[in-house]
Write a protein that holds these residues in place. Sequence first.
Motif, PDB file in Angstrom:
ATOM      1  N   ARG A 157       4.845  -7.655   5.444  1.00  0.00           N
ATOM      2  CA  ARG A 157       4.951  -7.192   7.045  1.00  0.00           C
ATOM      3  C   ARG A 157       4.779  -5.672   7.238  1.00  0.00           C
ATOM      4  NH1 ARG A 157      10.325  -9.648   9.440  1.00  0.00           N
ATOM      5  NH2 ARG A 157      11.171  -8.427   7.609  1.00  0.00           N
ATOM      6  N   TRP A 158       4.059  -5.505   8.368  1.00  0.00           N
ATOM      7  CA  TRP A 158       3.849  -4.093   8.772  1.00  0.00           C
ATOM      8  C   TRP A 158       5.020  -3.339   9.668  1.00  0.00           C
ATOM      9  CZ3 TRP A 158       0.783  -1.062   6.221  1.00  0.00           C
ATOM     10  CH2 TRP A 158      -0.575  -1.754   5.608  1.00  0.00           C
ATOM     11  N   HIS A 159       5.438  -2.520   9.506  1.00  0.00           N
ATOM     12  CA  HIS A 159       6.412  -1.677  10.523  1.00  0.00           C
ATOM     13  C   HIS A 159       5.933  -0.644  11.204  1.00  0.00           C
ATOM     14  CE1 HIS A 159       9.726  -5.177   9.169  1.00  0.00           C
ATOM     15  NE2 HIS A 159       9.031  -4.619   8.085  1.00  0.00           N
ATOM     16  N   THR A 160       5.829  -0.475  12.262  1.00  0.00           N
ATOM     17  CA  THR A 160       5.630   0.844  12.939  1.00  0.00           C
ATOM     18  C   THR A 160       6.804   1.714  12.982  1.00  0.00           C
ATOM     19  OG1 THR A 160       4.137  -0.363  14.379  1.00  0.00           O
ATOM     20  CG2 THR A 160       4.829   1.825  15.232  1.00  0.00           C
ATOM     21  N   THR A 161       6.385   2.964  12.437  1.00  0.00           N
ATOM     22  CA  THR A 161       7.404   4.141  12.406  1.00  0.00           C
ATOM     23  C   THR A 161       6.532   5.414  12.462  1.00  0.00           C
ATOM     24  OG1 THR A 161       9.409   4.649  11.233  1.00  0.00           O
ATOM     25  CG2 THR A 161       7.525   4.065   9.963  1.00  0.00           C
ATOM     26  N   GLU A 162       7.290   6.506  12.070  1.00  0.00           N
ATOM     27  CA  GLU A 162       6.806   7.679  11.637  1.00  0.00           C
ATOM     28  C   GLU A 162       6.337   7.934  10.163  1.00  0.00           C
ATOM     29  OE1 GLU A 162       5.869  10.460  13.736  1.00  0.00           O
ATOM     30  OE2 GLU A 162       5.996   8.995  15.397  1.00  0.00           O
ATOM     31  N   VAL A 163       5.402   8.156   9.824  1.00  0.00           N
ATOM     32  CA  VAL A 163       5.099   8.336   8.227  1.00  0.00           C
ATOM     33  C   VAL A 163       4.719   9.958   8.135  1.00  0.00           C
ATOM     34  CG1 VAL A 163       4.673   5.881   8.085  1.00  0.00           C
ATOM     35  CG2 VAL A 163       2.648   7.412   8.665  1.00  0.00           C
ATOM     36  N   ALA A 164       4.992  10.269   6.680  1.00  0.00           N
ATOM     37  CA  ALA A 164       4.574  11.728   6.424  1.00  0.00           C
ATOM     38  C   ALA A 164       4.236  11.478   4.985  1.00  0.00           C
ATOM     39  CB  ALA A 164       6.008  12.439   6.464  1.00  0.00           C
ATOM     40  N   LEU A 165       3.221  12.669   4.792  1.00  0.00           N
ATOM     41  CA  LEU A 165       2.597  12.638   3.628  1.00  0.00           C
ATOM     42  C   LEU A 165       3.272  13.887   2.844  1.00  0.00           C
ATOM     43  CD1 LEU A 165       0.284  11.353   1.995  1.00  0.00           C
ATOM     44  CD2 LEU A 165      -1.299  12.784   2.941  1.00  0.00           C
ATOM     45  N   LEU A 166       3.777  13.827   1.752  1.00  0.00           N
ATOM     46  CA  LEU A 166       4.205  15.034   1.177  1.00  0.00           C
ATOM     47  C   LEU A 166       3.364  15.900   0.810  1.00  0.00           C
ATOM     48  CD1 LEU A 166       6.603  13.262  -1.826  1.00  0.00           C
ATOM     49  CD2 LEU A 166       6.959  14.103   0.319  1.00  0.00           C
ATOM     50  N   GLY A 167       3.693  17.165   1.024  1.00  0.00           N
ATOM     51  CA  GLY A 167       2.812  18.199   1.122  1.00  0.00           C
ATOM     52  C   GLY A 167       2.055  18.550   2.268  1.00  0.00           C
ATOM     53  N   VAL A 168       2.138  17.725   3.559  1.00  0.00           N
ATOM     54  CA  VAL A 168       1.473  17.916   4.479  1.00  0.00           C
ATOM     55  C   VAL A 168       2.277  18.068   5.760  1.00  0.00           C
ATOM     56  CG1 VAL A 168      -0.217  16.769   6.161  1.00  0.00           C
ATOM     57  CG2 VAL A 168      -0.564  16.511   3.724  1.00  0.00           C
ATOM     58  N   PRO A 169       2.195  19.413   6.655  1.00  0.00           N
ATOM     59  CA  PRO A 169       3.065  19.340   7.561  1.00  0.00           C
ATOM     60  C   PRO A 169       3.070  18.268   8.788  1.00  0.00           C
ATOM     61  CG  PRO A 169       2.059  21.506   7.031  1.00  0.00           C
ATOM     62  CD  PRO A 169       1.278  20.289   6.471  1.00  0.00           C
ATOM     63  N   GLY A 170       4.261  17.997   9.361  1.00  0.00           N
ATOM     64  CA  GLY A 170       4.185  17.128  10.396  1.00  0.00           C
ATOM     65  C   GLY A 170       4.192  15.528   9.788  1.00  0.00           C
ATOM     66  N   THR A 171       4.336  14.802  10.987  1.00  0.00           N
ATOM     67  CA  THR A 171       4.322  13.119  10.667  1.00  0.00           C
ATOM     68  C   THR A 171       3.244  12.693  11.742  1.00  0.00           C
ATOM     69  OG1 THR A 171       6.097  12.916  12.295  1.00  0.00           O
ATOM     70  CG2 THR A 171       6.896  13.419  10.119  1.00  0.00           C
ATOM     71  N   PHE A 172       3.288  11.347  11.271  1.00  0.00           N
ATOM     72  CA  PHE A 172       1.935  10.735  11.911  1.00  0.00           C
ATOM     73  C   PHE A 172       2.666   9.070  12.449  1.00  0.00           C
ATOM     74  CE2 PHE A 172       0.148  13.226   8.776  1.00  0.00           C
ATOM     75  CZ  PHE A 172      -0.837  14.069   9.401  1.00  0.00           C
TER      76      PHE A 172
END
Length: 371
Positions: free
Chosen positions: A144-159
């Motif tokens: 199941r897909w859950h909507t939330t803030e995701v982040a990529l290690l080494g990249v500033p900010g969240t999406f």
Amino acid sequence: MTPRNEELWFMLRDVRNLLSHLRERRPAHGQPPALRLWAQGRLRCLDTNTADPQLINPFDPATTQRVYAYGHAHHDGNGITAPATQLIDRPMLIATLPVGYGSDTDAVLNRAEIENHDTLSITILNGQPHPSSHLLPRPQTPGRWHTTEVALLGVPGTFRGQYLDNVTADGYAYVRLPWTAVQQLRTALGELRELPAGVASMTLPDLSVDRPGGHGWYPIGNGWPWVCPELVGPGTLLPYLQTLGDDHGLPQYGQNTFTTSDMLLWLDQHGSLLSRTMSAYGQPHPGEAPAPIDYASLPVCEQLRLRAIEYTLRTAAATTTTVTGLAALFSPAEIEELILAAAQLATGPEPLTGSQNTLIQRVHTALDQHI
């Protein structure tokens, strides 16, 4: 005729019921306690050698409690396994498995308890039984897909994006993003001098060719170090203020740590997450070496939580000034109070406050401990 070599699986919960009765009763004729494996045609079952067998029907001595192997049971027509009293084949003893202290069976049962196994496997080779325990194979749960803030290690900010809850890539999430977040990610990657470890160069999906997933979401960077910071769970982010040092398998003094109810977690010099089990008194278990996280052995939800903790520790290390030495023993407000006290002592006879005197005493105590 002795059955050929075979492997039989039994529900461990039912086997433990047999053993519980065996421990309450003495085996027949002074024999050591044991499980007995029987064959009756295609049927295979376990019972015990107790002199007073447990009966399903207390008024019917033929209803001795048995545990049948998977695929080798006899049913009464109502879905319940039952004694096969009407079959022509006579029961034949295949093997006996001692269950006393120090036996192979006892060691297998103890291991099954520790590792939460649910089946007892008995392999017959050349007439000899070899017990082991296992987890039953289970089907992959639907994702199941859950909507939330995701982040990529080494990249500033969240999406703002979605993560999948039934699979990971070594603990990292599988993520999909809406078109606006895809553009934001591409811009953020383009502003970096070099790409983070595990992240490849990225091109925007071709909208004329690449169709999005459900409701306009685009899967991006499968296998990249995606984390979901909101899954970090209960815990405390604090500098480590013990003085044993990393020679004792603990974080360095003043290093950021994350403490949960049962674990102490921190990053090693390479940025990998390490853990120590915490005792009931809130201290690491003595003599235990710090262990890297074995993500493949953990449930998906736990993998995602630990990667979120790793992200929290990395973010704290990158965005805060590391306080070390004596300063790590005091809060920013207390350090400010100490500076004011030092200024008062240097400029005149103005008396110090009670809190300032207490802080100075703490400084002297800390100096004595660190010298």
